[in-house]
Design a protein around this motif. Sequence first.
Motif, PDB file in Angstrom:
ATOM      1  N   VAL A 133      47.469   3.175  58.490  1.00  0.00           N
ATOM      2  CA  VAL A 133      47.592   4.590  58.824  1.00  0.00           C
ATOM      3  C   VAL A 133      46.297   5.317  58.461  1.00  0.00           C
ATOM      4  O   VAL A 133      45.836   5.234  57.333  1.00  0.00           O
ATOM      5  N   SER A 134      45.709   6.013  59.418  1.00  0.00           N
ATOM      6  CA  SER A 134      44.496   6.777  59.118  1.00  0.00           C
ATOM      7  C   SER A 134      44.815   8.244  58.838  1.00  0.00           C
ATOM      8  O   SER A 134      43.983   8.977  58.327  1.00  0.00           O
ATOM      9  N   THR A 135      46.006   8.674  59.173  1.00  0.00           N
ATOM     10  CA  THR A 135      46.432  10.040  58.866  1.00  0.00           C
ATOM     11  C   THR A 135      47.825   9.985  58.259  1.00  0.00           C
ATOM     12  O   THR A 135      48.585   9.045  58.508  1.00  0.00           O
ATOM     13  N   ALA A 136      48.140  10.963  57.483  1.00  0.00           N
ATOM     14  CA  ALA A 136      49.460  11.042  56.872  1.00  0.00           C
ATOM     15  C   ALA A 136      49.833  12.508  56.720  1.00  0.00           C
ATOM     16  O   ALA A 136      48.969  13.360  56.523  1.00  0.00           O
ATOM     17  N   ALA A 137      51.099  12.805  56.845  1.00  0.00           N
ATOM     18  CA  ALA A 137      51.592  14.164  56.655  1.00  0.00           C
ATOM     19  C   ALA A 137      52.333  14.244  55.328  1.00  0.00           C
ATOM     20  O   ALA A 137      52.918  13.264  54.874  1.00  0.00           O
ATOM     21  N   ALA A 138      52.289  15.396  54.694  1.00  0.00           N
ATOM     22  CA  ALA A 138      53.001  15.606  53.432  1.00  0.00           C
ATOM     23  C   ALA A 138      54.380  16.172  53.719  1.00  0.00           C
ATOM     24  O   ALA A 138      54.551  17.012  54.600  1.00  0.00           O
ATOM     25  N   SER A 139      55.363  15.689  52.982  1.00  0.00           N
ATOM     26  CA  SER A 139      56.718  16.222  53.097  1.00  0.00           C
ATOM     27  C   SER A 139      57.306  16.355  51.701  1.00  0.00           C
ATOM     28  O   SER A 139      56.764  15.845  50.726  1.00  0.00           O
ATOM     29  N   ARG A 140      58.420  17.027  51.616  1.00  0.00           N
ATOM     30  CA  ARG A 140      59.053  17.277  50.327  1.00  0.00           C
ATOM     31  C   ARG A 140      59.586  15.987  49.717  1.00  0.00           C
ATOM     32  O   ARG A 140      60.234  15.193  50.382  1.00  0.00           O
ATOM     33  N   GLY A 141      59.293  15.813  48.433  1.00  0.00           N
ATOM     34  CA  GLY A 141      59.784  14.658  47.693  1.00  0.00           C
ATOM     35  C   GLY A 141      60.893  15.056  46.739  1.00  0.00           C
ATOM     36  O   GLY A 141      61.182  16.245  46.553  1.00  0.00           O
ATOM     37  N   PRO A 142      61.513  14.090  46.093  1.00  0.00           N
ATOM     38  CA  PRO A 142      62.643  14.374  45.209  1.00  0.00           C
ATOM     39  C   PRO A 142      62.289  15.182  43.963  1.00  0.00           C
ATOM     40  O   PRO A 142      63.159  15.806  43.356  1.00  0.00           O
ATOM     41  N   GLY A 143      61.015  15.220  43.598  1.00  0.00           N
ATOM     42  CA  GLY A 143      60.607  15.967  42.411  1.00  0.00           C
ATOM     43  C   GLY A 143      60.272  17.425  42.676  1.00  0.00           C
ATOM     44  O   GLY A 143      59.899  18.160  41.751  1.00  0.00           O
ATOM     45  N   MET A 144      60.390  17.881  43.923  1.00  0.00           N
ATOM     46  CA  MET A 144      60.074  19.269  44.267  1.00  0.00           C
ATOM     47  C   MET A 144      61.324  20.134  44.092  1.00  0.00           C
ATOM     48  O   MET A 144      62.313  19.959  44.801  1.00  0.00           O
ATOM     49  N   ASP A 146      63.966  23.109  44.471  1.00  0.00           N
ATOM     50  CA  ASP A 146      64.336  23.935  45.635  1.00  0.00           C
ATOM     51  C   ASP A 146      63.584  25.253  45.654  1.00  0.00           C
ATOM     52  O   ASP A 146      63.085  25.676  46.692  1.00  0.00           O
ATOM     53  N   GLU A 147      63.505  25.908  44.480  1.00  0.00           N
ATOM     54  CA  GLU A 147      62.892  27.242  44.421  1.00  0.00           C
ATOM     55  C   GLU A 147      61.380  27.215  44.662  1.00  0.00           C
ATOM     56  O   GLU A 147      60.775  28.245  44.927  1.00  0.00           O
ATOM     57  N   ARG A 148      60.759  26.054  44.585  1.00  0.00           N
ATOM     58  CA  ARG A 148      59.313  25.948  44.794  1.00  0.00           C
ATOM     59  C   ARG A 148      58.935  25.525  46.207  1.00  0.00           C
ATOM     60  O   ARG A 148      57.807  25.682  46.626  1.00  0.00           O
ATOM     61  N   TRP A 149      59.874  24.951  46.942  1.00  0.00           N
ATOM     62  CA  TRP A 149      59.548  24.425  48.267  1.00  0.00           C
ATOM     63  C   TRP A 149      59.448  25.540  49.289  1.00  0.00           C
ATOM     64  O   TRP A 149      60.362  26.315  49.470  1.00  0.00           O
ATOM     65  N   THR A 150      58.288  25.636  49.915  1.00  0.00           N
ATOM     66  CA  THR A 150      58.059  26.654  50.943  1.00  0.00           C
ATOM     67  C   THR A 150      57.903  26.037  52.319  1.00  0.00           C
ATOM     68  O   THR A 150      57.658  26.749  53.289  1.00  0.00           O
ATOM     69  N   GLY A 151      58.030  24.731  52.409  1.00  0.00           N
ATOM     70  CA  GLY A 151      57.854  24.052  53.687  1.00  0.00           C
ATOM     71  C   GLY A 151      56.448  23.494  53.845  1.00  0.00           C
ATOM     72  O   GLY A 151      56.170  22.762  54.776  1.00  0.00           O
ATOM     73  N   THR A 152      55.557  23.875  52.930  1.00  0.00           N
ATOM     74  CA  THR A 152      54.178  23.372  52.967  1.00  0.00           C
ATOM     75  C   THR A 152      53.699  23.152  51.539  1.00  0.00           C
ATOM     76  O   THR A 152      54.283  23.671  50.583  1.00  0.00           O
TER      77      THR A 152
END
Length: 154
Positions: A133-144, A146-152
Motif C-alpha cells: 500500500v502506498s497510501t493509507a487513510a486514517a479512521s477511528r480506532g478503539p482508543g478514541m 466518543d467525545e474526541r472524535w470529530t470524523g477527522t
Amino acid sequence: MLGRTYDDEVCSIARSLEVIGERWSLLIIRNALFSGTTRFGDFQQRLGIATNVLTSRLDGFIATGLMEKGSGSAGAEYLLTEKGRDLRGVLVALTDWGDRWAAPDGPPIIYRHDKCPGQVHSQLVCDSCGADVSTAAASRGPGMPDERWTGTIR
C-alpha cells in the motif's frame, strides 16, 4: 523527553514523541540496535553527546521501559527491552525516507537481512489482503473517546 507534553492529543504519534521525540533519542536507540552499544562511555564517545543529556535520555528510557540497566564485567550496561527493540522498524522507515530525500550521494548505511545478503526496507502492507500500500487513510480506532472524535484527525 520533549520540553512539552501532548496532553490534548489522542494520537499514538504524539505519545511516541513524548518518549523518543528528542533529537538524541533515536540516535541512542540506533547505536544500541545496530552497533550493539550498551555502555555509557561508548554512547558518549560515538555520538559526541553531553553527559548530562545522555544521562537524562538513558534514565528516561529506563523509566519508560525502552531499556533496562544490567551489569556486566566492565560495569553498568544499558540494554534494550523488547519495547526498545520494537523501534527497529521505525528506524528502518526513517532511514528509507532519509535515503530518498536527504542523501544526495546515496545511502550511507544499508540494512541487510542477517540470514542472507538482502537489503531490508520498510513497507506498508494491508493486513487484510496483503497488498503493498502506498497510501493509507486514517479512521477511528478503539482508543478514541466518543467525545474526541470529530470524523477527522486533529
